[in-house]
Write an enzyme that holds these catalytic residues in place. Sequence first.
Site, PDB file in Angstrom:
ATOM      1  N   LYS A 120      59.132  39.205  57.263  1.00 44.91           N
ATOM      2  CA  LYS A 120      58.345  38.050  57.732  1.00 44.91           C
ATOM      3  C   LYS A 120      56.988  38.565  58.167  1.00 44.91           C
ATOM      4  O   LYS A 120      56.890  39.451  59.011  1.00 44.91           O
ATOM      5  CB  LYS A 120      59.026  37.374  58.925  1.00 44.91           C
ATOM      6  CG  LYS A 120      60.098  36.390  58.527  1.00 44.91           C
ATOM      7  CD  LYS A 120      60.512  35.550  59.718  1.00 44.91           C
ATOM      8  CE  LYS A 120      61.635  34.616  59.353  1.00 44.91           C
ATOM      9  NZ  LYS A 120      62.171  33.904  60.536  1.00 44.91           N
TER      10      LYS A 120
ATOM     11  N   ARG B 137      47.160  40.051  45.389  1.00 47.38           N
ATOM     12  CA  ARG B 137      48.470  39.383  45.217  1.00 47.38           C
ATOM     13  C   ARG B 137      49.643  40.284  45.583  1.00 47.38           C
ATOM     14  O   ARG B 137      50.756  40.120  45.091  1.00 47.38           O
ATOM     15  CB  ARG B 137      48.647  38.851  43.796  1.00 47.38           C
ATOM     16  CG  ARG B 137      47.627  37.818  43.438  1.00 47.38           C
ATOM     17  CD  ARG B 137      48.137  36.910  42.318  1.00 47.38           C
ATOM     18  NE  ARG B 137      47.120  35.922  41.999  1.00 47.38           N
ATOM     19  CZ  ARG B 137      46.165  36.115  41.104  1.00 47.38           C
ATOM     20  NH1 ARG B 137      46.096  37.224  40.419  1.00 47.38           N
ATOM     21  NH2 ARG B 137      45.276  35.164  40.882  1.00 47.38           N
TER      22      ARG B 137
ATOM     23  N   ASN C 179      66.812  33.376  65.324  1.00 46.39           N
ATOM     24  CA  ASN C 179      65.913  32.633  66.214  1.00 46.39           C
ATOM     25  C   ASN C 179      66.609  32.138  67.474  1.00 46.39           C
ATOM     26  O   ASN C 179      66.080  31.278  68.168  1.00 46.39           O
ATOM     27  CB  ASN C 179      65.295  31.446  65.467  1.00 46.39           C
ATOM     28  CG  ASN C 179      64.282  31.922  64.456  1.00 46.39           C
ATOM     29  OD1 ASN C 179      63.502  32.827  64.734  1.00 46.39           O
ATOM     30  ND2 ASN C 179      64.310  31.342  63.278  1.00 46.39           N
TER      31      ASN C 179
ATOM     32  N   GLU D 256      65.448  32.619  54.755  1.00 43.40           N
ATOM     33  CA  GLU D 256      65.866  31.703  55.818  1.00 43.40           C
ATOM     34  C   GLU D 256      66.211  30.302  55.317  1.00 43.40           C
ATOM     35  O   GLU D 256      65.690  29.303  55.790  1.00 43.40           O
ATOM     36  CB  GLU D 256      64.792  31.639  56.923  1.00 43.40           C
ATOM     37  CG  GLU D 256      65.372  31.105  58.233  1.00 43.40           C
ATOM     38  CD  GLU D 256      64.437  31.315  59.418  1.00 43.40           C
ATOM     39  OE1 GLU D 256      63.946  32.446  59.594  1.00 43.40           O
ATOM     40  OE2 GLU D 256      64.211  30.359  60.152  1.00 43.40           O
TER      41      GLU D 256
ATOM     42  N   LYS E  27      70.388  43.039  61.684  1.00 39.56           N
ATOM     43  CA  LYS E  27      69.324  42.242  61.063  1.00 39.56           C
ATOM     44  C   LYS E  27      69.355  42.414  59.543  1.00 39.56           C
ATOM     45  O   LYS E  27      69.219  41.438  58.796  1.00 39.56           O
ATOM     46  CB  LYS E  27      67.954  42.625  61.612  1.00 39.56           C
ATOM     47  CG  LYS E  27      66.852  41.855  60.911  1.00 39.56           C
ATOM     48  CD  LYS E  27      65.659  41.566  61.743  1.00 39.56           C
ATOM     49  CE  LYS E  27      64.742  40.576  61.022  1.00 39.56           C
ATOM     50  NZ  LYS E  27      63.544  40.288  61.752  1.00 39.56           N
TER      51      LYS E  27
ATOM     52  N   HIS F  28      64.607  31.207  70.506  1.00 38.54           N
ATOM     53  CA  HIS F  28      63.201  31.073  70.119  1.00 38.54           C
ATOM     54  C   HIS F  28      62.671  29.646  70.213  1.00 38.54           C
ATOM     55  O   HIS F  28      61.464  29.450  70.346  1.00 38.54           O
ATOM     56  CB  HIS F  28      62.971  31.610  68.699  1.00 38.54           C
ATOM     57  CG  HIS F  28      62.985  33.114  68.619  1.00 38.54           C
ATOM     58  ND1 HIS F  28      64.078  33.874  68.969  1.00 38.54           N
ATOM     59  CD2 HIS F  28      62.029  34.006  68.241  1.00 38.54           C
ATOM     60  CE1 HIS F  28      63.796  35.152  68.794  1.00 38.54           C
ATOM     61  NE2 HIS F  28      62.555  35.266  68.354  1.00 38.54           N
TER      62      HIS F  28
ATOM     63  N   ARG G  15      69.772  33.162  58.388  1.00 33.49           N
ATOM     64  CA  ARG G  15      68.683  33.916  59.024  1.00 33.49           C
ATOM     65  C   ARG G  15      68.153  33.186  60.253  1.00 33.49           C
ATOM     66  O   ARG G  15      67.626  33.812  61.173  1.00 33.49           O
ATOM     67  CB  ARG G  15      67.558  34.204  58.024  1.00 33.49           C
ATOM     68  CG  ARG G  15      66.483  35.088  58.629  1.00 33.49           C
ATOM     69  CD  ARG G  15      65.572  35.738  57.614  1.00 33.49           C
ATOM     70  NE  ARG G  15      64.569  36.546  58.297  1.00 33.49           N
ATOM     71  CZ  ARG G  15      63.768  37.407  57.711  1.00 33.49           C
ATOM     72  NH1 ARG G  15      63.851  37.613  56.416  1.00 33.49           N
ATOM     73  NH2 ARG G  15      62.893  38.098  58.422  1.00 33.49           N
TER      74      ARG G  15
ATOM     75  N   GLU H 122      65.082  41.002  72.779  1.00 37.81           N
ATOM     76  CA  GLU H 122      65.481  40.833  71.367  1.00 37.81           C
ATOM     77  C   GLU H 122      66.760  41.628  71.062  1.00 37.81           C
ATOM     78  O   GLU H 122      67.549  41.226  70.215  1.00 37.81           O
ATOM     79  CB  GLU H 122      64.360  41.290  70.419  1.00 37.81           C
ATOM     80  CG  GLU H 122      63.086  40.458  70.491  1.00 37.81           C
ATOM     81  CD  GLU H 122      63.126  39.203  69.595  1.00 37.81           C
ATOM     82  OE1 GLU H 122      64.148  38.917  68.966  1.00 37.81           O
ATOM     83  OE2 GLU H 122      62.090  38.507  69.559  1.00 37.81           O
TER      84      GLU H 122
ATOM     85  N   HIS I 102      56.449  37.666  74.503  1.00 38.76           N
ATOM     86  CA  HIS I 102      57.351  37.021  73.539  1.00 38.76           C
ATOM     87  C   HIS I 102      58.828  37.309  73.861  1.00 38.76           C
ATOM     88  O   HIS I 102      59.657  36.398  73.939  1.00 38.76           O
ATOM     89  CB  HIS I 102      57.013  37.483  72.117  1.00 38.76           C
ATOM     90  CG  HIS I 102      57.981  36.994  71.091  1.00 38.76           C
ATOM     91  ND1 HIS I 102      58.077  35.671  70.724  1.00 38.76           N
ATOM     92  CD2 HIS I 102      58.949  37.644  70.380  1.00 38.76           C
ATOM     93  CE1 HIS I 102      59.042  35.527  69.825  1.00 38.76           C
ATOM     94  NE2 HIS I 102      59.583  36.712  69.598  1.00 38.76           N
TER      95      HIS I 102
ATOM     96  N   HIS J 143      59.431  29.890  72.139  1.00 41.87           N
ATOM     97  CA  HIS J 143      58.115  29.583  71.555  1.00 41.87           C
ATOM     98  C   HIS J 143      57.418  28.482  72.342  1.00 41.87           C
ATOM     99  O   HIS J 143      56.191  28.527  72.540  1.00 41.87           O
ATOM    100  CB  HIS J 143      58.256  29.163  70.088  1.00 41.87           C
ATOM    101  CG  HIS J 143      58.439  30.333  69.157  1.00 41.87           C
ATOM    102  ND1 HIS J 143      58.927  30.206  67.884  1.00 41.87           N
ATOM    103  CD2 HIS J 143      58.186  31.652  69.316  1.00 41.87           C
ATOM    104  CE1 HIS J 143      58.968  31.388  67.293  1.00 41.87           C
ATOM    105  NE2 HIS J 143      58.519  32.289  68.148  1.00 41.87           N
TER     106      HIS J 143
HETATM  107  N1  GLY Z   1      62.440  37.340  63.771  1.00 36.64           N
HETATM  108  C1  GLY Z   1      63.303  36.490  63.059  1.00 36.64           C
HETATM  109  C2  GLY Z   1      63.443  36.839  61.621  1.00 36.64           C
HETATM  110  O1  GLY Z   1      62.960  37.855  61.184  1.00 36.64           O
HETATM  111  O2  GLY Z   1      64.037  36.095  60.883  1.00 36.64           O
END
Ligand code: GLY
Length: 377
Positions: free
Chosen positions: A151, A129, A253, A245, A235, A256, A249, A193, A274, A260
């Site tokens: 993430k 956990r 993206n 998010e 960031k 993206h 946040r 990025e 990517h 994606h």
């Molecule tokens: N890569 C996008 C984020 O970390 O929110």
Amino acid sequence: MTSASLPAIDDVAVALGDRSYVVRVGRGLLGRAGAEIAPLLRRKRVTVVTEETVAALHLETLRAGLAAAGITLEALVLPPGEGTKSWPQLERTVEWLIARKVERGDIVVALGGGVIGDLVGFAAAILRRGVRFVQVPTSLLAQVDSSVGGKTGINSPQGKNLIGAFHQPSLVLADIDVLDTLPGRDFLAGYGEVVKYGLLGDARFFEWLEANGPRLAAGDRSLRQEAVRHAVRMKADIVERDETEQGDRALLNLGHTFGHALEAATGYSDRLLHGEGVAIGCLLAFDLSARLGLCSQEAPARVAAHLQAMGMKRSLADIPGDLPGRDGLIDLMAQDKKVRDGRLRFILARAIGDSFVTSDVPRAVLADLLDEALKGR
Ligand code: GLY
């Protein structure tokens, strides 16, 4: 240069209450990983999960760096590539960590790019956990984006990053020297990025990249350190405001939704990395914004000019092989995690450095944009 004369390390604090941590950005961090990680340890051993390419280049430096502080390591070396972010490799990693008797007080180290960071972070999130982990990102993409913010996850056969958890690392060591070993294509993909940060929220940073991008890509380590530090600070600010998010946040993206879909359309293969998909996606997002009258025509032209000056992929014409038609691409976009109530959500821009989230994109405008982008192929 000896380690004594290396330039200063930049520390970026990510303030998240009892989940706070520091991202250290600078040169020579791998070689002194022992001193960096020792304060986190209850016993002087760590487990490291990495992949073959990175292991060949950097595992011994890390081993020596840990040994200098009396810390031993055991390593699991996975296959390289996006395919590793999968159920089988997750199971293998978790079972390996359990067999090594990793306890909650221990530290798991993720040594690698975004694939390893995401997989190992998720393994750490679900093992007992939640055990602590340290990110040692070895790609530019991982240093400026995926290693920061917690993430973690793997891909489903049905879509990218669909299985995962938020689990913040306890420390991030972004060693600028390891970027020297990246193939040029991977470096530029990560740079996609970096550009994203200027485009989404900092016009002055974008200007700085226009001025310094080519020297940075050519190998200037001080410029690399400054770019990574700045991107990580941006960031961290966003993640501090919106860790899970619920709002801002999603700005991270930018590019993206398109990216994606293009990655899915190319089978997550080396036809499109990517970060390449993100760069192409950022330009499409600016094109879409201009079509909707949200930003000037000059904005996408300036984005395109910078990507071209950097020698980056910037349009669908730069992707080798077949692509689905526009409806196929729109279907792939519908798998995006940002979809709400079945409606696509986009990050669009009022100007370079001024982006926002919206679901308000008429399908006809999107279809026209994609028709034109596909015509260019
Ligand atoms: N890569 C996008 C984020 O970390 O929110």
